[in-house]
Scaffold this motif. Sequence first.
Motif, PDB file in Angstrom:
ATOM      1  N   SER A  49       0.815  -1.218   0.000  1.00 49.62           N
ATOM      2  CA  SER A  49       0.000   0.000   0.000  1.00 49.62           C
ATOM      3  C   SER A  49       0.848   1.267   0.000  1.00 49.62           C
ATOM      4  O   SER A  49       0.401   2.329  -0.436  1.00 49.62           O
ATOM      5  N   LEU A  50       2.069   1.161   0.504  1.00 49.47           N
ATOM      6  CA  LEU A  50       2.972   2.308   0.552  1.00 49.47           C
ATOM      7  C   LEU A  50       4.065   2.235  -0.508  1.00 49.47           C
ATOM      8  O   LEU A  50       4.869   3.157  -0.631  1.00 49.47           O
ATOM      9  N   GLY A  51       4.099   1.140  -1.257  1.00 46.23           N
ATOM     10  CA  GLY A  51       5.125   1.001  -2.276  1.00 46.23           C
ATOM     11  C   GLY A  51       6.453   0.600  -1.660  1.00 46.23           C
ATOM     12  O   GLY A  51       6.528   0.137  -0.520  1.00 46.23           O
ATOM     13  N   ALA A  52       7.505   0.813  -2.391  1.00 48.17           N
ATOM     14  CA  ALA A  52       8.840   0.458  -1.900  1.00 48.17           C
ATOM     15  C   ALA A  52       9.840   1.555  -2.223  1.00 48.17           C
ATOM     16  O   ALA A  52      11.029   1.302  -2.403  1.00 48.17           O
ATOM     17  N   SER A  53       9.357   2.796  -2.293  1.00 47.79           N
ATOM     18  CA  SER A  53      10.242   3.896  -2.665  1.00 47.79           C
ATOM     19  C   SER A  53      10.967   4.449  -1.445  1.00 47.79           C
ATOM     20  O   SER A  53      10.434   4.462  -0.326  1.00 47.79           O
ATOM     21  N   ALA A 194      -2.253   2.511  -5.163  1.00 49.65           N
ATOM     22  CA  ALA A 194      -3.582   1.908  -5.230  1.00 49.65           C
ATOM     23  C   ALA A 194      -4.132   1.944  -6.655  1.00 49.65           C
ATOM     24  O   ALA A 194      -4.741   0.975  -7.126  1.00 49.65           O
ATOM     25  N   HIS A 195      -3.905   3.037  -7.354  1.00 52.69           N
ATOM     26  CA  HIS A 195      -4.398   3.189  -8.724  1.00 52.69           C
ATOM     27  C   HIS A 195      -3.792   2.118  -9.627  1.00 52.69           C
ATOM     28  O   HIS A 195      -4.466   1.564 -10.514  1.00 52.69           O
ATOM     29  N   GLU A 196      -2.531   1.824  -9.399  1.00 56.39           N
ATOM     30  CA  GLU A 196      -1.855   0.782 -10.191  1.00 56.39           C
ATOM     31  C   GLU A 196      -2.327  -0.612  -9.773  1.00 56.39           C
ATOM     32  O   GLU A 196      -2.608  -1.465 -10.623  1.00 56.39           O
ATOM     33  N   ALA A 197      -2.419  -0.837  -8.458  1.00 51.31           N
ATOM     34  CA  ALA A 197      -2.811  -2.161  -7.966  1.00 51.31           C
ATOM     35  C   ALA A 197      -4.230  -2.537  -8.381  1.00 51.31           C
ATOM     36  O   ALA A 197      -4.529  -3.717  -8.598  1.00 51.31           O
ATOM     37  N   ALA A 198      -5.108  -1.542  -8.493  1.00 50.63           N
ATOM     38  CA  ALA A 198      -6.509  -1.799  -8.841  1.00 50.63           C
ATOM     39  C   ALA A 198      -6.728  -1.894 -10.351  1.00 50.63           C
ATOM     40  O   ALA A 198      -7.865  -2.010 -10.807  1.00 50.63           O
ATOM     41  N   ARG A 199      -5.675  -1.825 -11.143  1.00 53.06           N
ATOM     42  CA  ARG A 199      -5.750  -1.933 -12.608  1.00 53.06           C
ATOM     43  C   ARG A 199      -6.708  -0.895 -13.188  1.00 53.06           C
ATOM     44  O   ARG A 199      -7.541  -1.209 -14.042  1.00 53.06           O
ATOM     45  N   CYS A 200      -6.582   0.306 -12.713  1.00 49.28           N
ATOM     46  CA  CYS A 200      -7.476   1.372 -13.174  1.00 49.28           C
ATOM     47  C   CYS A 200      -7.248   1.658 -14.660  1.00 49.28           C
ATOM     48  O   CYS A 200      -6.123   1.537 -15.161  1.00 49.28           O
ATOM     49  N   THR A 201      -8.323   2.055 -15.337  1.00 53.71           N
ATOM     50  CA  THR A 201      -8.254   2.280 -16.783  1.00 53.71           C
ATOM     51  C   THR A 201      -8.445   3.734 -17.188  1.00 53.71           C
ATOM     52  O   THR A 201      -8.397   4.048 -18.370  1.00 53.71           O
ATOM     53  N   VAL A 202      -8.683   4.615 -16.234  1.00 48.60           N
ATOM     54  CA  VAL A 202      -8.761   6.048 -16.533  1.00 48.60           C
ATOM     55  C   VAL A 202      -7.807   6.778 -15.601  1.00 48.60           C
ATOM     56  O   VAL A 202      -7.530   6.309 -14.484  1.00 48.60           O
ATOM     57  N   PRO A 203      -7.258   7.906 -16.005  1.00 51.96           N
ATOM     58  CA  PRO A 203      -6.355   8.672 -15.143  1.00 51.96           C
ATOM     59  C   PRO A 203      -7.022   9.069 -13.836  1.00 51.96           C
ATOM     60  O   PRO A 203      -8.237   9.264 -13.776  1.00 51.96           O
ATOM     61  N   ALA A 204      -6.208   9.194 -12.800  1.00 57.41           N
ATOM     62  CA  ALA A 204      -6.732   9.459 -11.459  1.00 57.41           C
ATOM     63  C   ALA A 204      -7.499  10.768 -11.351  1.00 57.41           C
ATOM     64  O   ALA A 204      -8.399  10.902 -10.529  1.00 57.41           O
TER      65      ALA A 204
END
Length: 265
Positions: A49-53, A194-204
């Motif tokens: 959820s926080l990534g790895a950056s 989250a936007h990437e993990a949820a496979r979103c198809t439109v820009p945030a």
Amino acid sequence: MVSKKKRIAVAAVVAAVIVAAWAGISYATNTPPFKKPKGTIEAAGLCPSLGASQEAADILNRILPYAAEYEVSREEGTPRGAAPTDVHHTSSCSISGDGRRLLLVRTEMGAWTSEASWREEVLGTTDGRKPTAFDAGRWAFTSTPEILRVGAVFSACLPAGDAGLSTSVVLPTPAPADHLDDLRRLTELAAEQAHEAARCTVPADTPPEVAGNVRRGATVGRAPSHVRAAGSGCPATRPGYVAANLARAQMAARSRTITMIDHPG
């Protein structure tokens, strides 16, 4: 009669016992002068959820209150599947230190009718008030700097029913006011994950009127600044995001699929 030397010796023993007891208590309770240095959070140890950056890890090391050791929980939730009609997605994880929860990050998918209704639900689970807008996703906000407790971002995700993601970062102990930008950036990073993990198809940042018109095969660029919805903001999300809205989203997705089969191209 007790001699002067004996009295001095007894006093010295008593003083030594007192100092030893004080030192033992200070060490056991982690208080000065034996207080341990603040722990460090490493990028490799963060939850999805926080990534790895390293950026996220650096922010956490600045914004979290003191703890000799930090513990990042395992990721929980149900990720969205690959089906276009799947409008369910939840994820969460927390960070604790010295036996206390210090941060919670949570994302859930839903279809809120307005920024106000989304903000009300987010604020309803926290002590944060007086949201202050910042630029991220479709809508975004943090609680007032005087009680810097929550950051939240709503990101457009799917055209079906205008389903979006509500991502929040909650600090049970408010952060110092000078860490406002840190909290905003951390919330934005979590929303991007989250936007990437949820496979979103439109820009945030896609506005509602644009997301509702998207069809399979269409492309949507970043929304122009003059039509982007204004943000406003604050804290964590509440589990349970209006089943009726999700049902409408699923029905809308099925309707689009049927229409495309009947009228290809």
